[in-house]
Design an enzyme around this catalytic site. Structure first.
Site, PDB file in Angstrom:
ATOM      1  N   GLU A  87    -112.673 -26.060  31.970  1.00  0.00           N
ATOM      2  CA  GLU A  87    -113.713 -26.691  32.780  1.00  0.00           C
ATOM      3  C   GLU A  87    -113.106 -27.671  33.778  1.00  0.00           C
ATOM      4  OE1 GLU A  87    -117.078 -26.704  29.202  1.00  0.00           O
ATOM      5  OE2 GLU A  87    -116.290 -28.598  29.974  1.00  0.00           O
ATOM      6  N   CYS A 120    -107.718 -28.891  22.830  1.00  0.00           N
ATOM      7  CA  CYS A 120    -107.070 -30.199  22.694  1.00  0.00           C
ATOM      8  C   CYS A 120    -106.625 -30.395  21.246  1.00  0.00           C
ATOM      9  CB  CYS A 120    -108.045 -31.305  23.098  1.00  0.00           C
ATOM     10  SG  CYS A 120    -107.321 -32.960  23.144  1.00  0.00           S
ATOM     11  N   CYS A 344    -117.587 -33.014  28.384  1.00  0.00           N
ATOM     12  CA  CYS A 344    -116.424 -32.139  28.288  1.00  0.00           C
ATOM     13  C   CYS A 344    -116.622 -31.095  27.188  1.00  0.00           C
ATOM     14  CB  CYS A 344    -115.175 -32.974  28.013  1.00  0.00           C
ATOM     15  SG  CYS A 344    -113.658 -32.042  28.151  1.00  0.00           S
TER      16      CYS A 344
END
EC number: 2.1.1.192
Length: 356
Positions: A87, A120, A344
């Protein structure tokens, strides 16, 4: 996968493309005209384009979906060459100013929020991206391609100023080698010419990597995702805090080379009944004493099934006023794109759900 031309600085292309002036022409096509293929490069000989196409690609991203907010924020979901998705967000920070005669007195100001990883490793409890785990680092070219793609899609000329914040998917300092290369590519005078002063690296607090970033002397700003004032709560919110606690982060910040005219940004995500009380504000003042700091309070942006809640506006204002009254520069970040999937990881999650 073939490397992209966006992975290289101009001097590197000049070393591999002869005559070297052709490399400079190609660089112009990439960063001034936002070329998406070799066919777009009209003044480059076909033989050279055919040779380059054997070893390199140009475009690395495909727009899968984009959502436009009422406030001008645009959220993009990109597909990479290997089918993974990331993104990127286009943020309108200030509107264009026009005088009574219809002349533009100030251009609109934009910031691009860039991802540095697919997923992540940090695993923040409040972050939707963390739910998907970590897949891989982005290459420098994939980082650069996000900015090129957004400038092209929004008809933003190459010489118009833009700010970059590395605050998208991933922990930027966990991909420091590719991040630093991307920063240098953005700074190229024959490219986008985005100085380090217009680039901000946001980190959850890898204290040893903060030191290494400082040693690289890239001239960028740093923003520390602090979010808590004691290690117990911060470890709950950011499990990595066990290895990089608040004290180690503060000491690393004190060692980081900062322009004397600038401040270190500390981001503080405010979550209802977690860290929104004045007791936390008092501890924050003490924690940041001796640092030329600016605190950016951020409303938690809710997403489905999260246990955390958005704080009350009155509590945010009271928190801000306490910090200001005790000598800290403090702002409340405008919640951009709250009417779309702006948190996010939200657009990726939403799109995957729709496809199931």
């Amino acid at each position: 996968m073939k490397p992209s031309l966006l992975d290289f600085r101009l001097k590197e292309l000049q070393a591999n493309i002869k005559p070297s002036f052709r490399a400079k022409q190609i660089y112009g096509w990439l960063y001034h005209n936002y070329a998406q293929s070799f066919d777009d490069m009209k003044n480059i000989p076909q033989q050279l384009k055919d040779e380059l196409a054997k070893s390199y690609v140009v475009n690395l991203l495909k727009i899968v979906k984009k959502e436009l907010s009422n406030d001008g924020t645009i959220k993009y979901l990109f597909e990479l060459q290997d089918g993974k998705t990331i993104e990127t967000v286009w943020l309108k920070m200030k509107d264009e100013q026009i005088d009574e005669e219809g002349c533009v007195t100030q251009e609109a100001k934009y910031t691009i929020c860039v991802s540095t990883q697919v997923g992540c490793k940090v695993g923040c409890a409040f972050c939707l991206t963390a739910k998907g785990g970590f897949t891989r680092d982005l290459t420098a070219g994939e980082i650069v391609a996000q900015v090129v793609a957004l400038k092209k899609d929004n008809d933003h000329k190459h010489n118009r100023m833009i700010n970059i914040v590395y605050m998208g998917m991933g922990e930027p300092l966990d991909n420091l080698d590719n991040l630093s290369r991307a920063i240098e590519i953005f700074k190229e005078e024959d490219g986008l010419c985005i100085s380090g002063k217009r680039q901000t690296v946001s980190t959850s607090g890898l204290s040893n990597k903060i030191d290494r970033l400082g040693e690289m002397d890239l001239g960028v700003h740093i923003a520390i995702s602090l979010h808590a004032v004691d290690d117990e709560l911060r470890t709950e919110l950011i499990p990595m805090n066990k290895a990089h606690n608040i004290s180690s982060i503060i000491e690393a910040v004190k060692r980081f080379p900062i322009d004397t005219r600038k401040r270190v940004m500390f981001e503080y995500l405010v979550i209802k009944n977690k860290n929104d009380d004045l007791g936390s504000a008092k501890k924050l003042v003490k924690l940041l004493s001796g640092i030329k700091a600016k605190v950016n309070l951020i409303y938690f942006n809710p997403y489905p099934d999260t246990p955390y809640e958005r704080p009350q506006k009155s509590d945010m204002i009271a928190f801000q006023e306490y910090l200001i009254n005790h000598g800290l520069l403090c702002t409340i970040r405008d919640s951009k794109g709250i009417d779309i999937s702006a948190a996010c990881g939200q657009l990726k999650e939403k799109t995957q759900s729709e496809l199931q």
